[in-house]
Design a protein around this motif. Structure first.
Motif, short mmCIF file in Angstrom:
data_model
loop_
_atom_site.label_atom_id
_atom_site.label_comp_id
_atom_site.label_asym_id
_atom_site.label_seq_id
_atom_site.Cartn_x
_atom_site.Cartn_y
_atom_site.Cartn_z
N ASP A 242 0.84 -1.20 0.00
CA ASP A 242 0.00 0.00 0.00
C ASP A 242 0.88 1.25 0.00
N GLY A 243 0.81 2.02 -1.06
CA GLY A 243 1.68 3.18 -1.22
C GLY A 243 1.44 4.27 -0.20
N GLU A 244 0.19 4.51 0.16
CA GLU A 244 -0.11 5.58 1.11
C GLU A 244 0.30 5.20 2.53
N THR A 245 0.21 3.90 2.87
CA THR A 245 0.70 3.47 4.17
C THR A 245 2.21 3.67 4.26
N ALA A 246 2.91 3.35 3.17
CA ALA A 246 4.36 3.62 3.12
C ALA A 246 4.63 5.12 3.20
N GLY A 247 3.81 5.90 2.53
CA GLY A 247 3.98 7.36 2.57
C GLY A 247 3.80 7.91 3.97
N LEU A 248 2.81 7.38 4.70
CA LEU A 248 2.58 7.82 6.08
C LEU A 248 3.80 7.52 6.94
N LEU A 249 4.32 6.30 6.84
CA LEU A 249 5.49 5.93 7.64
C LEU A 249 6.68 6.82 7.29
N ALA A 250 6.91 7.03 5.99
CA ALA A 250 8.02 7.88 5.56
C ALA A 250 7.87 9.30 6.10
N LEU A 251 6.65 9.83 6.05
CA LEU A 251 6.40 11.19 6.52
C LEU A 251 6.74 11.32 8.00
N MET A 252 6.30 10.36 8.80
CA MET A 252 6.57 10.42 10.24
C MET A 252 8.06 10.28 10.53
N LEU A 253 8.73 9.38 9.82
CA LEU A 253 10.16 9.20 10.04
C LEU A 253 10.93 10.47 9.70
N LEU A 254 10.55 11.11 8.61
CA LEU A 254 11.26 12.32 8.18
C LEU A 254 11.02 13.48 9.15
N HIS A 255 9.81 13.63 9.62
CA HIS A 255 9.54 14.66 10.62
C HIS A 255 10.29 14.36 11.92
N GLN A 256 10.23 13.10 12.33
CA GLN A 256 10.88 12.72 13.59
C GLN A 256 12.40 12.90 13.53
N SER A 257 12.97 12.79 12.34
CA SER A 257 14.42 12.93 12.21
C SER A 257 14.90 14.32 12.61
N ARG A 258 14.01 15.32 12.62
CA ARG A 258 14.39 16.68 12.97
C ARG A 258 14.01 17.05 14.40
N ALA A 259 13.50 16.08 15.17
CA ALA A 259 12.94 16.38 16.49
C ALA A 259 13.98 16.98 17.44
N ALA A 260 15.21 16.48 17.42
CA ALA A 260 16.22 16.93 18.38
C ALA A 260 16.59 18.39 18.21
N ALA A 261 16.34 18.94 17.03
CA ALA A 261 16.72 20.33 16.76
C ALA A 261 15.56 21.30 16.92
N ARG A 262 14.38 20.81 17.25
CA ARG A 262 13.19 21.66 17.27
C ARG A 262 13.05 22.46 18.56
N VAL A 263 13.78 22.04 19.61
CA VAL A 263 13.67 22.72 20.90
C VAL A 263 15.07 23.06 21.38
N SER A 264 15.28 24.31 21.81
CA SER A 264 16.60 24.73 22.29
C SER A 264 16.84 24.20 23.69
N ALA A 265 18.08 24.37 24.16
CA ALA A 265 18.43 23.89 25.49
C ALA A 265 17.60 24.55 26.59
N ASP A 266 17.14 25.79 26.35
CA ASP A 266 16.34 26.49 27.35
C ASP A 266 14.84 26.34 27.10
N GLY A 267 14.47 25.38 26.23
CA GLY A 267 13.05 25.09 26.02
C GLY A 267 12.35 25.95 25.00
N ARG A 268 13.10 26.71 24.23
CA ARG A 268 12.49 27.60 23.23
C ARG A 268 12.29 26.84 21.92
N PRO A 269 11.14 27.02 21.25
CA PRO A 269 10.96 26.38 19.95
C PRO A 269 11.91 26.99 18.93
N VAL A 270 12.55 26.16 18.14
CA VAL A 270 13.52 26.62 17.15
C VAL A 270 12.90 26.48 15.76
N PRO A 271 12.66 27.59 15.06
CA PRO A 271 12.09 27.50 13.71
C PRO A 271 13.01 26.73 12.76
#
Length: 425
Positions: A242-271
């Motif tokens: 199922d292509g869309e199921t694969a697309g959903l998994l890929a989308l979540m993995l790609l978003h999650q790959s940037r998670a560590a950079a989304r919040v600064s050390a002092d808790g501020r959201p980083v654009p």
């Protein structure tokens, strides 16, 4: 758990079995009993028995088989005792267990063939029952996290910031509705499969979005993101074509790959523009791209695949400025044709603004602003402020940033937007 031959390892194995086998055990019993409450009760008794037996005699070679057989026997005992919750069980099913005789030892890994042959289908049937369209959206999410992912009621209540008692009552009512409405724990027929699978994917993505774009005090809920990705992997394994199921998994993995950079050390959201890309998880991003590429080779792109392709362009760009914004704008245009949405138009406006300038982006955004459909949607006003800044309208931009702050549901995000209101780009 008491110490035994396996010591701490035994406890760890039980925890692992709970995580890996809970959904399978509940699914197998639910299909046979037609009652999710009875299945849950029997599974809970089986895991309680395992905590004692495995500490004493070690973890059996087939933990899932042990748990399923033990749970089934607990359900049979309840049926024989005349329990109301097992009223719907088929008496013929008693033979699946009793044929082995009372001396049969589940610790040896004994498992009736009728149970082992359909576990994959049972898990699928449970997923489709939990995500049935007859159930309210928030109920589908809670049921899926409870019975497919194995989260406790307390964990789910904490994740969605509701009292545990409220969540428990919600689950009780949902289980009753499943039983009374005759919702079956089976895979839908082929003609209904695509529609029902769409509902399942939507539930998984709702879980991920609740974690990734948390509206509570936390900027990101990694536990919910991890659960959604676990569910996405399971769904992809069960529906590999199922292509869309694969697309959903890929989308979540790609978003999650940037998670560590989304919040600064002092808790501020980083654009995104300011994120340290060295913090991005390259392995997770590469996995997402691989899953997406395989899907695109076999299927015409659907909405999840298009969103994953956009995320992949962000994830592989060396910098914010060097991102292929023109291609992203085209992909958002294709997404808008498949699933028209004012939220998609907001994102397309930003991409057009990056590719062709602030005025071009504002032209895309203007109809969304005029419609009033997203008046309480903070990202709309943040996009407006961003594009006004790019178009050299700083005073108007300050007003848009202020409006974004007013509508933000997260205090840290609100503070960041207020900073932009006083110190625009």
């Amino acid at each position: 758990m008491a110490a035994g031959p396996d010591g701490v390892a035994g406890a760890t194995r039980l925890e692992r079995a709970f995580r890996e086998e809970w959904g399978e055990v509940v699914a197998t019993l639910a299909r046979r009993l037609g009652d999710l409450q009875a299945a849950e009760d029997a599974a809970a008794e089986a895991f309680a028995a395992a905590s004692v037996a495995w500490a004493r005699g070690g973890v059996p070679p087939n933990p899932g088989g042990w748990l399923t057989v033990t749970a089934w026997r607990k359900a049979v005992d309840a049926y024989r005792a005349g329990g109301a919750r097992t009223a719907s069980v088929d008496p013929q099913l008693l033979g699946e267990v009793t044929a082995a005789g009372p001396a049969a030892d589940p610790a040896a890994g004994l498992m009736e063939p009728a149970m082992t042959e359909t576990l994959g289908d049972d898990r699928l049937g449970l997923i489709f029952a939990c995500c049935h369209p007859a159930l309210a959206e928030e109920v589908r999410v809670a049921l899926t996290l409870r019975f497919v992912a194995g989260l406790t009621t307390r964990e789910i209540a904490a994740a969605f910031v509701v009292p545990e008692a409220t969540l428990a009552q919600r689950l009780v009512r949902a289980k009753r509705k499943i039983r009374e409405s005759g919702i079956r724990f089976t895979v839908p027929s082929q003609e209904r499969l695509a529609e029902r699978l769409r509902s399942v994917r939507a539930v998984v993505y709702l879980v991920f979005n609740e974690g990734f774009a948390s509206g509570g005090d936390e900027l990101i809920r990694l536990d919910l993101c991890d659960e959604a990705i676990w569910l996405g992997r399971l769904l992809h394994r069960l529906f590999p074509e199922d292509g869309e199921t694969a697309g959903l998994l890929a989308l979540m993995l790609l978003h999650q790959s940037r998670a560590a950079a989304r919040v600064s050390a002092d808790g501020r959201p980083v654009p995104l523009a300011e994120q340290d890309r060295a913090l991005w998880d390259a392995a997770l991003a590469a996995e997402g791209v691989e899953v997406l590429d395989e899907a695109l080779l076999r299927h015409s792109p659907g909405p999840y695949q298009l969103q994953a392709a956009i995320a992949a362009l962000h994830g592989t760009a060396a910098s914010f400025e060097s991102t292929d914004w023109a291609q992203i704008a085209l992909l958002y245009g294709a997404l808008a044709r498949l699933e028209p949405s004012p939220v998609v138009e907001v994102n397309r406006a930003v991409a057009v603004g990056m590719a062709d300038g602030g005025l071009a982006g504002l032209a895309v955004l203007r109809p969304v602003l005029a419609s009033g459909a997203l008046e309480q949607y903070a990202p709309l006003h943040a996009a407006h402020g961003f594009l006004l800044d790019k178009a050299d309208h700083p005073e108007r931009a300050r007003g848009a940033w202020a409006r974004a702050a007013e509508t933000a549901g997260n205090s840290a995000v609100r503070d960041e937007l207020l900073r932009r209101h006083t110190d625009p780009l």
